[in-house]
Enzyme design. Structure first.
Site, PDB file in Angstrom:
ATOM      1  N   ASN A   1       0.814  -1.215   0.000  1.00 35.59           N
ATOM      2  CA  ASN A   1       0.000   0.000   0.000  1.00 35.59           C
ATOM      3  C   ASN A   1       0.851   1.270   0.000  1.00 35.59           C
ATOM      4  O   ASN A   1       0.597   2.192  -0.772  1.00 35.59           O
ATOM      5  CB  ASN A   1      -0.956  -0.008   1.199  1.00 35.59           C
ATOM      6  CG  ASN A   1      -1.963  -1.147   1.101  1.00 35.59           C
ATOM      7  OD1 ASN A   1      -2.062  -1.788   0.057  1.00 35.59           O
ATOM      8  ND2 ASN A   1      -2.693  -1.396   2.176  1.00 35.59           N
TER       9      ASN A   1
ATOM     10  N   HIS B   1     -18.847  35.966 -30.273  1.00 31.92           N
ATOM     11  CA  HIS B   1     -19.896  35.153 -30.917  1.00 31.92           C
ATOM     12  C   HIS B   1     -19.468  34.686 -32.306  1.00 31.92           C
ATOM     13  O   HIS B   1     -20.302  34.453 -33.165  1.00 31.92           O
ATOM     14  CB  HIS B   1     -21.210  35.930 -31.041  1.00 31.92           C
ATOM     15  CG  HIS B   1     -21.610  36.667 -29.797  1.00 31.92           C
ATOM     16  ND1 HIS B   1     -22.461  36.147 -28.847  1.00 31.92           N
ATOM     17  CD2 HIS B   1     -21.250  37.893 -29.327  1.00 31.92           C
ATOM     18  CE1 HIS B   1     -22.617  37.022 -27.866  1.00 31.92           C
ATOM     19  NE2 HIS B   1     -21.886  38.080 -28.132  1.00 31.92           N
TER      20      HIS B   1
ATOM     21  N   SER C   1      -6.405  14.631 -49.317  1.00 34.37           N
ATOM     22  CA  SER C   1      -7.554  13.743 -49.422  1.00 34.37           C
ATOM     23  C   SER C   1      -7.281  12.739 -50.522  1.00 34.37           C
ATOM     24  O   SER C   1      -6.631  13.060 -51.514  1.00 34.37           O
ATOM     25  CB  SER C   1      -8.803  14.567 -49.760  1.00 34.37           C
ATOM     26  OG  SER C   1      -9.764  13.740 -50.393  1.00 34.37           O
TER      27      SER C   1
ATOM     28  N   LYS D   1      -7.344  19.347 -51.400  1.00 40.57           N
ATOM     29  CA  LYS D   1      -7.540  19.532 -49.961  1.00 40.57           C
ATOM     30  C   LYS D   1      -6.251  19.474 -49.151  1.00 40.57           C
ATOM     31  O   LYS D   1      -5.328  18.728 -49.462  1.00 40.57           O
ATOM     32  CB  LYS D   1      -8.521  18.486 -49.428  1.00 40.57           C
ATOM     33  CG  LYS D   1      -9.913  18.712 -50.001  1.00 40.57           C
ATOM     34  CD  LYS D   1     -10.978  18.097 -49.153  1.00 40.57           C
ATOM     35  CE  LYS D   1     -11.200  18.889 -47.873  1.00 40.57           C
ATOM     36  NZ  LYS D   1     -12.210  18.225 -47.034  1.00 40.57           N
TER      37      LYS D   1
ATOM     38  N   GLU E   1      -7.170  18.666 -35.536  1.00 43.94           N
ATOM     39  CA  GLU E   1      -8.403  17.935 -35.204  1.00 43.94           C
ATOM     40  C   GLU E   1      -8.134  16.841 -34.175  1.00 43.94           C
ATOM     41  O   GLU E   1      -8.907  16.636 -33.231  1.00 43.94           O
ATOM     42  CB  GLU E   1      -9.000  17.305 -36.468  1.00 43.94           C
ATOM     43  CG  GLU E   1      -9.468  18.341 -37.472  1.00 43.94           C
ATOM     44  CD  GLU E   1      -9.753  17.703 -38.830  1.00 43.94           C
ATOM     45  OE1 GLU E   1     -10.928  17.489 -39.111  1.00 43.94           O
ATOM     46  OE2 GLU E   1      -8.818  17.413 -39.585  1.00 43.94           O
TER      47      GLU E   1
ATOM     48  N   TYR F   1      -6.771   2.020   2.280  1.00 39.21           N
ATOM     49  CA  TYR F   1      -6.639   1.483   0.934  1.00 39.21           C
ATOM     50  C   TYR F   1      -7.813   0.569   0.570  1.00 39.21           C
ATOM     51  O   TYR F   1      -8.310  -0.196   1.401  1.00 39.21           O
ATOM     52  CB  TYR F   1      -5.318   0.698   0.816  1.00 39.21           C
ATOM     53  CG  TYR F   1      -5.124   0.067  -0.554  1.00 39.21           C
ATOM     54  CD1 TYR F   1      -4.568   0.810  -1.592  1.00 39.21           C
ATOM     55  CD2 TYR F   1      -5.528  -1.241  -0.820  1.00 39.21           C
ATOM     56  CE1 TYR F   1      -4.410   0.252  -2.848  1.00 39.21           C
ATOM     57  CE2 TYR F   1      -5.371  -1.803  -2.074  1.00 39.21           C
ATOM     58  CZ  TYR F   1      -4.818  -1.050  -3.090  1.00 39.21           C
ATOM     59  OH  TYR F   1      -4.663  -1.601  -4.324  1.00 39.21           O
TER      60      TYR F   1
ATOM     61  N   GLN G   1      -6.383   0.552  -7.476  1.00 36.59           N
ATOM     62  CA  GLN G   1      -5.518   0.024  -8.542  1.00 36.59           C
ATOM     63  C   GLN G   1      -5.938   0.596  -9.907  1.00 36.59           C
ATOM     64  O   GLN G   1      -5.138   0.651 -10.830  1.00 36.59           O
ATOM     65  CB  GLN G   1      -5.615  -1.510  -8.555  1.00 36.59           C
ATOM     66  CG  GLN G   1      -4.784  -2.190  -9.606  1.00 36.59           C
ATOM     67  CD  GLN G   1      -4.644  -3.679  -9.314  1.00 36.59           C
ATOM     68  OE1 GLN G   1      -3.894  -4.066  -8.413  1.00 36.59           O
ATOM     69  NE2 GLN G   1      -5.369  -4.508 -10.038  1.00 36.59           N
TER      70      GLN G   1
HETATM   71  N1  ARG Z   1      -1.423  -3.472  -7.421  1.00 34.81           N
HETATM   72  C1  ARG Z   1      -1.921  -2.769  -6.274  1.00 34.81           C
HETATM   73  C2  ARG Z   1      -2.370  -1.359  -6.659  1.00 34.81           C
HETATM   74  O1  ARG Z   1      -1.974  -0.915  -7.678  1.00 34.81           O
HETATM   75  C3  ARG Z   1      -0.869  -2.677  -5.231  1.00 34.81           C
HETATM   76  C4  ARG Z   1      -1.375  -2.526  -3.851  1.00 34.81           C
HETATM   77  C5  ARG Z   1      -2.025  -3.760  -3.421  1.00 34.81           C
HETATM   78  N2  ARG Z   1      -2.362  -3.710  -2.023  1.00 34.81           N
HETATM   79  C6  ARG Z   1      -3.237  -4.542  -1.502  1.00 34.81           C
HETATM   80  N3  ARG Z   1      -3.512  -4.387  -0.264  1.00 34.81           N
HETATM   81  N4  ARG Z   1      -3.785  -5.501  -2.217  1.00 34.81           N
HETATM   82  O2  ARG Z   1      -3.129  -0.707  -5.956  1.00 34.81           O
END
Ligand code: ARG
Length: 470
Positions: A119, A165, A286, A292, A299, A326, A331
């Protein structure tokens, strides 16, 4: 649905508790290695800094630290040279590298993850990646600003119609018009810089969410990775992605600005406007219509900005429902961010190329500036200044004169004095001095106005502020 493969599931690094491997579809939805391999350099840098710190704090034996550093170097070379076998069953970049490290150096590899979690690891890797993206984008943006400043300088006297405008409003200079984009992009550069400054705190050491009981030195890892300081709250460290949102928001606003410029280039290069010409380097032909010259790059720049806006929305939506800390939803922060970075960098580079390439048709611009009674405001201002009419009355008188000119199919400056005097007897021949587009443009010397002297001084001031000299 697929059945689970049989136990034991030896490749799984978190597998102590696990008796069976994941269902095939679980592995597929869970794996991020297909895209987060992009983080390999950041992941290795983070691991190096972490291992050094573990040695310095005597949490890790010196020999194990050395073996880890050696193994990480081998892995970096393998990935760099395309020899690394990325494995989906090893889920993500963190586990792929750690598992390979174990193959290369043996059990010492298992000590790298002391006082760390994926994490805080991924939060660190991603911050490092976004920081690099900000730096790349800022450098590209400076290139575009340089191209705009050069064109603005070359076209400081080139008269064109200014629009509201999309109707001809008042004459301006092309240099002034381009400097409007310099003003916007300078703010964009500032936004990227602000985002970078807030981003630059190191989450490493927050561990899974609560910090760690090991005596780690977070200031040391922060320093080693070029961060200004460690983050202050371990929950926030692993569960916030506003650093990426800020980058995407800055990129989105920049994208909106560039899409408007792209749209103007599309309009300006049309046969009806004919204000600017792009060379073969930035147009396509084109396959059926030989005459063209299509402004495809403009674009596509305009269209690709949609990806950036989409990425910002995606990540906002991913984050908005998540309880702390987390969650695996996070992810999904990477793919939109990677895609947006690729798109916006391409767009900025293409716009820089087009701005340098474009050649204005000064005669067509000047002719257009003279249509649509663009100097009517100059006439009204003259009536105020010289005859002391209240502006509202001057506006009314001018309206009657414009109507007269329309009726006769003449430009304001081509009306005979007698016709002007029929509407307002006190008008003198001196009025003709303000009715030409050149005098109109030259007269607008207020700070930030379109007069060439003003535009030149704004260009010089911007060059000084940005440190972009001609
Ligand atoms: N691949 C995970 C991500 O990108 C990494 C972290 C995973 N942590 C967990 N507690 N499963 O977030």
């Amino acid at each position: 649905m697929t059945d689970n493969p049989p136990a034991p599931h030896s490749n799984c690094l978190w597998g102590g508790r696990v008796e069976r491997g994941p269902a095939e579809i679980m592995a597929e939805i869970n794996a991020s290695i297909g895209f987060d391999r992009k983080l390999y350099a950041q992941d290795i840098a983070g691991s190096r800094a972490h291992a050094e710190m573990l040695v310095a704090t005597a949490i890790l034996a010196r020999e194990d630290g050395a073996a880890i550093q050696r193994g990480l170097s081998l892995i970096e070379a393998e990935i760099g040279e395309g020899r690394f076998a990325f494995r989906t069953d090893r889920e993500d970049i963190h586990l792929n590298i750690e598992a390979r490290l174990a193959e290369l150096i043996g059990p010492a590899a298992g000590r790298l993850h002391t006082a760390r979690s994926r994490n805080d690891q991924v939060a660190t890797d991603f911050r490092l990646w976004v920081r690099d993206a900000i730096d790349r984008l800022s450098a590209l943006l400076r290139g575009l600003l340089a191209a705009l400043l050069d064109q603005a300088q070359a076209q400081a006297e080139t008269v064109m119609p200014g629009f509201t405008h999309l109707q001809v409003a008042q004459p301006i200079t092309f240099g002034h018009h381009l400097m409007a984009y310099v003003a916007m992009l300078e703010r964009d550069l500032g936004r990227l810089g602000d985002a970078r400054a807030r981003l630059n705190e190191c989450p490493l050491g927050a561990a899974a969410l609560a910090g760690t009981s090991f005596p780690i030195d977070r200031a040391m890892t922060a320093r080693a990775l070029g961060f200004d300081r460690p983050t202050t709250n371990s929950l926030d460290s692993v569960s916030s992605r506003d650093f990426a949102l800020e980058y995407l928001a800055a990129a989105a606003i920049l994208g909106v600005h560039l899409s408007r410029l792209a749209e103007e280039i599309v309009i300006w290069t049309s046969a009806q406007f004919h204000f600017v010409r792009l060379s073969d380097a930035f147009t396509t032909g084109s396959s059926i219509m030989p005459q063209k010259r299509n402004p495809d790059a403009a674009e596509l720049a305009r269209a690709k900005v949609g990806r950036v806006l989409g990425a910002l929305t995606s990540l906002m939506v991913v984050m908005k429902g998540l309880p702390l800390a987390y969650a695996k939803d996070m992810q999904e922060d990477k793919e939109p961010t990677f895609e947006a970075a690729q798109a916006i960098e391409l767009v900025v580079a293409a716009m820089a190329g087009m701005v340098a390439d474009l050649v204005p048709d000064a005669a067509a611009m000047r002719a257009a500036a003279g249509t649509g009674y663009a100097t009517a405001t100059d006439l009204a201002d003259w009536l105020v200044r010289v005859l002391d009419l209240p502006f509202r009355e001057a506006h009314h008188v001018t309206g009657r004169i414009v109507k007269l000119a329309e009726g006769r199919g003449l430009a304001l400056e081509d009306l005979p004095l007698a016709a002007l005097q029929d509407v307002e007897p006190r008008i003198t021949g001196a009025v003709f001095e303000v009715l030409s587009v050149d005098s109109s443009v030259r007269s607008r010397t207020s700070f930030g106005g379109t007069a060439p002297v003003q535009v030149r001084s704004q260009i010089e001031a911007a060059r000084q502020r940005l440190g972009i000299m001609s």
